[in-house]
Design a protein around this motif. Structure first.
Motif, PDB file in Angstrom:
ATOM      1  N   LEU B 158      12.318   7.957 -11.017  1.00  8.93           N
ATOM      2  CA  LEU B 158      13.287   8.365 -10.087  1.00  8.93           C
ATOM      3  C   LEU B 158      12.798   7.842  -8.532  1.00  8.93           C
ATOM      4  CD1 LEU B 158      13.757  12.204 -10.667  1.00  8.93           C
ATOM      5  CD2 LEU B 158      15.506  10.274 -10.843  1.00  8.93           C
ATOM      6  N   ILE B 159      11.642   7.677  -8.155  1.00 14.21           N
ATOM      7  CA  ILE B 159      11.161   6.623  -6.983  1.00 14.21           C
ATOM      8  C   ILE B 159      11.463   5.466  -7.265  1.00 14.21           C
ATOM      9  CG2 ILE B 159       9.113   6.111  -5.658  1.00 14.21           C
ATOM     10  CD1 ILE B 159       8.030   8.897  -5.922  1.00 14.21           C
ATOM     11  N   THR B 160      11.397   4.798  -8.423  1.00 17.61           N
ATOM     12  CA  THR B 160      11.420   3.278  -8.583  1.00 17.61           C
ATOM     13  C   THR B 160      13.063   2.812  -8.747  1.00 17.61           C
ATOM     14  OG1 THR B 160       9.351   3.835  -9.821  1.00 17.61           O
ATOM     15  CG2 THR B 160      10.318   1.448  -9.663  1.00 17.61           C
ATOM     16  N   PHE B 161      13.840   3.478  -9.230  1.00 17.60           N
ATOM     17  CA  PHE B 161      14.733   2.862  -9.845  1.00 17.60           C
ATOM     18  C   PHE B 161      15.985   2.448  -8.790  1.00 17.60           C
ATOM     19  CE2 PHE B 161      18.940   5.379 -10.087  1.00 17.60           C
ATOM     20  CZ  PHE B 161      18.532   6.514  -9.272  1.00 17.60           C
ATOM     21  N   PHE B 162      16.127   3.052  -7.515  1.00 22.72           N
ATOM     22  CA  PHE B 162      17.091   3.080  -6.693  1.00 22.72           C
ATOM     23  C   PHE B 162      17.179   1.475  -5.976  1.00 22.72           C
ATOM     24  CE2 PHE B 162      19.306   3.740  -2.556  1.00 22.72           C
ATOM     25  CZ  PHE B 162      20.759   4.042  -3.138  1.00 22.72           C
ATOM     26  N   PRO B 163      15.976   1.034  -5.435  1.00 27.25           N
ATOM     27  CA  PRO B 163      15.902  -0.327  -4.904  1.00 27.25           C
ATOM     28  C   PRO B 163      16.586  -1.260  -5.816  1.00 27.25           C
ATOM     29  CG  PRO B 163      14.138   0.515  -4.708  1.00 27.25           C
ATOM     30  CD  PRO B 163      14.830   1.788  -5.502  1.00 27.25           C
ATOM     31  N   ILE B 164      16.175  -1.107  -7.292  1.00 24.33           N
ATOM     32  CA  ILE B 164      16.656  -2.050  -8.311  1.00 24.33           C
ATOM     33  C   ILE B 164      18.216  -1.948  -8.487  1.00 24.33           C
ATOM     34  CG2 ILE B 164      16.287  -2.912 -10.590  1.00 24.33           C
ATOM     35  CD1 ILE B 164      13.481  -1.514 -10.750  1.00 24.33           C
ATOM     36  N   VAL B 165      18.773  -0.891  -8.575  1.00 21.08           N
ATOM     37  CA  VAL B 165      20.077  -0.941  -8.684  1.00 21.08           C
ATOM     38  C   VAL B 165      20.724  -1.528  -7.717  1.00 21.08           C
ATOM     39  CG1 VAL B 165      22.021   0.747  -8.926  1.00 21.08           C
ATOM     40  CG2 VAL B 165      19.807   1.281 -10.150  1.00 21.08           C
ATOM     41  N   VAL B 166      20.511  -1.229  -6.318  1.00 21.76           N
ATOM     42  CA  VAL B 166      21.180  -1.479  -5.104  1.00 21.76           C
ATOM     43  C   VAL B 166      21.064  -3.053  -4.975  1.00 21.76           C
ATOM     44  CG1 VAL B 166      21.154  -1.438  -2.577  1.00 21.76           C
ATOM     45  CG2 VAL B 166      20.809   0.648  -4.061  1.00 21.76           C
ATOM     46  N   SER B 167      19.802  -3.398  -5.090  1.00 24.07           N
ATOM     47  CA  SER B 167      19.674  -5.129  -4.890  1.00 24.07           C
ATOM     48  C   SER B 167      20.438  -5.702  -5.981  1.00 24.07           C
ATOM     49  CB  SER B 167      18.168  -5.486  -5.136  1.00 24.07           C
ATOM     50  OG  SER B 167      17.619  -5.132  -3.945  1.00 24.07           O
ATOM     51  N   SER B 208      13.264  -9.650  -5.945  1.00 25.48           N
ATOM     52  CA  SER B 208      12.714  -8.919  -4.795  1.00 25.48           C
ATOM     53  C   SER B 208      12.559  -7.583  -4.980  1.00 25.48           C
ATOM     54  CB  SER B 208      13.262  -9.165  -3.376  1.00 25.48           C
ATOM     55  OG  SER B 208      14.579  -9.030  -3.525  1.00 25.48           O
ATOM     56  N   ALA B 209      13.692  -7.093  -5.452  1.00 27.58           N
ATOM     57  CA  ALA B 209      13.732  -5.615  -5.912  1.00 27.58           C
ATOM     58  C   ALA B 209      12.440  -5.162  -6.697  1.00 27.58           C
ATOM     59  CB  ALA B 209      14.970  -5.104  -6.476  1.00 27.58           C
ATOM     60  N   LEU B 210      12.357  -5.903  -7.627  1.00 31.18           N
ATOM     61  CA  LEU B 210      11.328  -5.575  -8.757  1.00 31.18           C
ATOM     62  C   LEU B 210       9.966  -5.783  -8.182  1.00 31.18           C
ATOM     63  CD1 LEU B 210      12.299  -7.599 -12.065  1.00 31.18           C
ATOM     64  CD2 LEU B 210      12.564  -5.203 -11.454  1.00 31.18           C
ATOM     65  N   LYS B 211       9.844  -6.783  -6.952  1.00 26.41           N
ATOM     66  CA  LYS B 211       8.453  -6.585  -6.271  1.00 26.41           C
ATOM     67  C   LYS B 211       8.202  -5.337  -5.534  1.00 26.41           C
ATOM     68  CE  LYS B 211       7.952 -11.540  -5.671  1.00 26.41           C
ATOM     69  NZ  LYS B 211       7.998 -12.733  -4.601  1.00 26.41           N
ATOM     70  N   ILE B 212       9.352  -4.845  -4.750  1.00 24.78           N
ATOM     71  CA  ILE B 212       9.050  -3.746  -4.189  1.00 24.78           C
ATOM     72  C   ILE B 212       8.922  -2.449  -4.959  1.00 24.78           C
ATOM     73  CG2 ILE B 212      10.392  -2.087  -2.420  1.00 24.78           C
ATOM     74  CD1 ILE B 212      12.180  -4.389  -1.641  1.00 24.78           C
ATOM     75  N   SER B 213       9.383  -2.457  -6.342  1.00 24.00           N
ATOM     76  CA  SER B 213       9.391  -1.236  -7.096  1.00 24.00           C
ATOM     77  C   SER B 213       7.900  -1.389  -7.739  1.00 24.00           C
ATOM     78  CB  SER B 213      10.479  -1.463  -8.125  1.00 24.00           C
ATOM     79  OG  SER B 213      11.629  -1.357  -7.643  1.00 24.00           O
ATOM     80  N   THR B 214       7.358  -2.252  -7.689  1.00 19.73           N
ATOM     81  CA  THR B 214       6.021  -2.355  -8.017  1.00 19.73           C
ATOM     82  C   THR B 214       5.241  -1.277  -7.488  1.00 19.73           C
ATOM     83  OG1 THR B 214       4.981  -4.251  -6.912  1.00 19.73           O
ATOM     84  CG2 THR B 214       5.593  -4.326  -9.171  1.00 19.73           C
ATOM     85  N   THR B 215       5.023  -1.336  -5.996  1.00 15.86           N
ATOM     86  CA  THR B 215       4.352  -0.484  -5.170  1.00 15.86           C
ATOM     87  C   THR B 215       4.745   1.030  -5.052  1.00 15.86           C
ATOM     88  OG1 THR B 215       5.613  -1.277  -3.395  1.00 15.86           O
ATOM     89  CG2 THR B 215       3.508  -2.239  -3.422  1.00 15.86           C
ATOM     90  N   LEU B 216       6.262   0.959  -5.311  1.00 14.99           N
ATOM     91  CA  LEU B 216       6.812   2.519  -5.565  1.00 14.99           C
ATOM     92  C   LEU B 216       6.364   3.060  -6.792  1.00 14.99           C
ATOM     93  CD1 LEU B 216      10.648   1.755  -4.076  1.00 14.99           C
ATOM     94  CD2 LEU B 216       8.574   2.748  -3.155  1.00 14.99           C
ATOM     95  N   ALA B 217       6.074   2.283  -7.904  1.00 12.79           N
ATOM     96  CA  ALA B 217       6.045   2.847  -9.008  1.00 12.79           C
ATOM     97  C   ALA B 217       4.411   3.581  -9.055  1.00 12.79           C
ATOM     98  CB  ALA B 217       5.923   1.810 -10.371  1.00 12.79           C
TER      99      ALA B 217
END
Lengths: 330, 284
Positions: B158-167, B208-217
């Motif tokens: 839930l914390i990770t998926f949103f930036p990936i969808v939007v980007s 770039s979304a995948l990069k951001i999401s690593t820290t979010l994960a």
């Protein structure tokens, strides 16, 4: 003829035992302690390590809850089978939502809540807290009874400046002199010694039980579903838990070592001290009078009266007897 | 003692003066190049030194701010197998949540980008989910889903998926219209349009979304461990503070940061190896 019969019986019986063995696989039980592993929660770990639960045919997994009310919720929803928690949390939950959980065994027959302060802070008894700044954990069950304990001792709760903080901040704040006292269970004292000692201060513990705060503290909770569906398992668990408690009291170091074996981050010396500090809560005039684990009707009523008064609930909102099941401890 | 050290530069000074100018400039540029190369490491070391010195000079107790040396000592005092156990627990949940997020987000993004109706109906819901503070909902998720890895993975997801969808949606929609029109005029089907034109265009956004999401994960896994767990770095930090062992808690934080950085670099490396054309020319 009789000899032959006996032989056949013996044969049949051994066969039955042999065949029966696979069917008697260990009963799985998820046990939830009310907070993170620490010395005062060493009993179930000792029970697992010494094989006391296994001897009763139980395979116990220990999980750590995040407070008594968390344990009540997890038991109510079936996420855990048996757990520990302060009786006040169960009585409150029972009164408000009639959660299907019951207490089956009283572990602490004295309340564990206490004032922690340092030598020379000017606090030597409860009445000295008036006008002082005191820190407590935001979600501590102690916060509920605190104003009542003060009033019962003739102190106006409004005269005490309360600070609600994260539990991990309590010892540093006391050591740094940001507050003159904190509210904690007596069992946490050993963990306070690190920061308080580093600040070259000496910890002083004032238990509320010395100021008229009576009632049951930590107890074993079981979901009503478990009591209904697997009553024999509950009985066996309580028996093994009581035995583990006796073993731990006789040898606190072994209890601390059993905890260390399962939770490697534990410091054995601190854990042993923590457990020793919990012994007077388990072995005292009440436990000697009523026997281990027993809920005395009068003291149970007193426990409920504290909760009801603290929560502004009418006394008849809950019959405290409906919150306990004494059959399992017999 | 101080006399000799003070005298030393004076004796060397005439030598540098006497040296020809060209090599001196060479030394200057190598020094600059060296500084440029190691500036980040030097700045980091200097910050650590200031921190260490401050805790000594101002006698800051370890329960308020532990010195870097105390954090290292606490880290070393914890056995390696204990660390590995916690790291594995956190990493496993973080990666499962992360992979689940990718598996759900990319197809979802394609669906959102290709259908106006879906976009109009689903997008507001996604924003609602994203606006919900997961930290507040986490305890409820744990109660609903029971005490296993499942609630932890769901919280991380839930914390990770949103930036990936939007980007990814942004990337898919940023494809130049001419290209789409050209592909249509050549009778490319809808799936070809998405697979061969829109998705490649979305790759830089996706990466770039995948990069951001690593820290979010990693954050998600830790939040989940705070709520319910017996293992993992989040549990270790909570456990250490429950015993007021602040240096140990800081050591746990350092390991978490290291994991986040490593995952971040890994995505960068994967991009370099798998889709180098998505990088700017200077970084290929």
């Amino acid at each position: 003829m009789t000899g032959r019969l006996t032989r056949i019986t013996v044969l049949a019986l051994s066969l039955a035992v042999l065949l029966g063995t696979p069917g008697r696989a260990a009963e799985k039980v998820t046990f939830m302690i009310d907070w993170l592993p620490a010395g005062d929660k060493a009993v179930p770990y000792l029970g697992v390590k010494k094989g006391l639960f296994a001897a009763e045919g139980l395979e116990v997994t220990i999980q750590s809850g995040r407070g008594s009310s968390d344990v009540v919720t997890k038991l109510g929803t079936g996420a855990a089978d048996i757990g520990t928690g302060g009786l006040a949390a169960l009585l409150q939950a029972k009164a408000e939502t009639n959660v299907p959980v019951k207490a089956v065994y009283a572990i602490y027959t004295k309340q564990a809540d206490a004032i922690f302060t340092t030598e020379g802070s000017g606090i030597t008894s409860l009445k000295d807290v008036a006008g002082k700044k005191i820190a407590t954990a935001t979600f501590s069950s102690s916060n509920v009874a605190w104003p009542l304990v003060l009033r019962a001792n003739g102190i106006d709760p409004a005269s005490v400046q309360m600070l609600k903080v994260d539990p991990g901040a309590l010892a540093p704040m006391l050591a740094a002199g940001q507050v003159v006292a904190t509210i904690n269970w007596v069992t946490v004292a050993a963990a306070f010694e690190g920061p308080v000692g580093e600040a070259k201060k000496k910890l002083v513990v004032l238990p509320w039980s010395n100021y008229g705060y009576d009632g049951y503290g930590l107890s074993l909770f079981v979901s009503e579903k478990m009591l209904r569906d697997r009553p024999a398992v509950v009985k066996k668990f309580v028996k093994a838990y009581a035995e583990a408690t006796r073993m731990a009291i006789a040898d606190p170091k072994a209890a601390a070592e059993a905890l260390k074996a399962m939770v490697p981050e534990i410091d054995v010396a601190t854990a042993e001290k923590q457990f020793v500090s919990s012994i007077p809560l388990m072995v005292n005039d009440v436990s000697r009078r009523d026997g281990d684990g027993a809920f005395d009707a009068k003291l149970l009523k007193t426990s409920w009266e504290w909760v009801a008064k603290a929560q502004n609930l009418p006394l008849d909102k809950l019959d405290p007897e409906t919150a306990v099941d004494r059959a399992a401890a017999k | 003692m101080s006399d000799t050290t003070a005298a030393a530069p004076e004796t060397t000074l005439p030598e540098t003066d006497a040296a020809p100018t060209a090599p001196a400039a060479g030394v200057g540029t190598t020094l600059l190049a060296w500084l440029d190369r190691f500036a980040p490491a030097l700045a980091f070391a200097a910050a650590l030194a200031v921190w260490e010195a401050a805790t000594w000079v101002f006698a800051i107790p370890s329960f308020l701010l532990p010195a870097p040396s105390a954090i290292v000592a606490a880290g070393l005092a914890t056995p390696a197998e204990v660390w590995l156990g916690h790291i594995w627990a956190t990493l496993r949940v973080a990666l499962m949540g992360y992979l689940l997020a990718i598996a759900v987000s990319v197809p979802l993004a394609v669906a959102l980008a290709s259908s106006r109706l879906l976009s109009r109906t689903l997008y507001p819901m996604l924003v609602v989910v994203q606006s919900t503070p997961i930290v507040a909902v986490a305890p409820i998720i744990v109660v609903t889903l029971g005490a296993s890895d499942l609630p932890r993975v769901v919280i991380t997801f839930l914390i990770t998926f949103f930036p990936i969808v939007v980007s990814t949606v942004t990337g898919l929609l940023s494809t130049p219209e001419e290209l789409i029109e050209l592909s249509r005029s050549l009778r490319a089907g809808r799936s070809r349009e998405i697979l061969h034109i829109r998705l490649p265009y979305a790759v830089p956004h996706l990466v770039s979304a995948l990069k951001i999401s690593t820290t979010l994960a990693v954050i998600g896994a830790v939040v989940a461990e705070f709520v319910a767990a017996e293992r993992g770095l989040g549990f270790f930090i909570l456990f250490s503070t429950s015993f007021f062992k602040i240096p140990a808690a800081f050591a746990g934080l350092v390991v978490l940061v290291a994991i986040s950085l490593a995952l971040f670099r890994l995505v960068g490396l994967a991009q370099k190896m798998l889709v180098p054309w998505s990088l700017p020319k200077s970084e290929r």
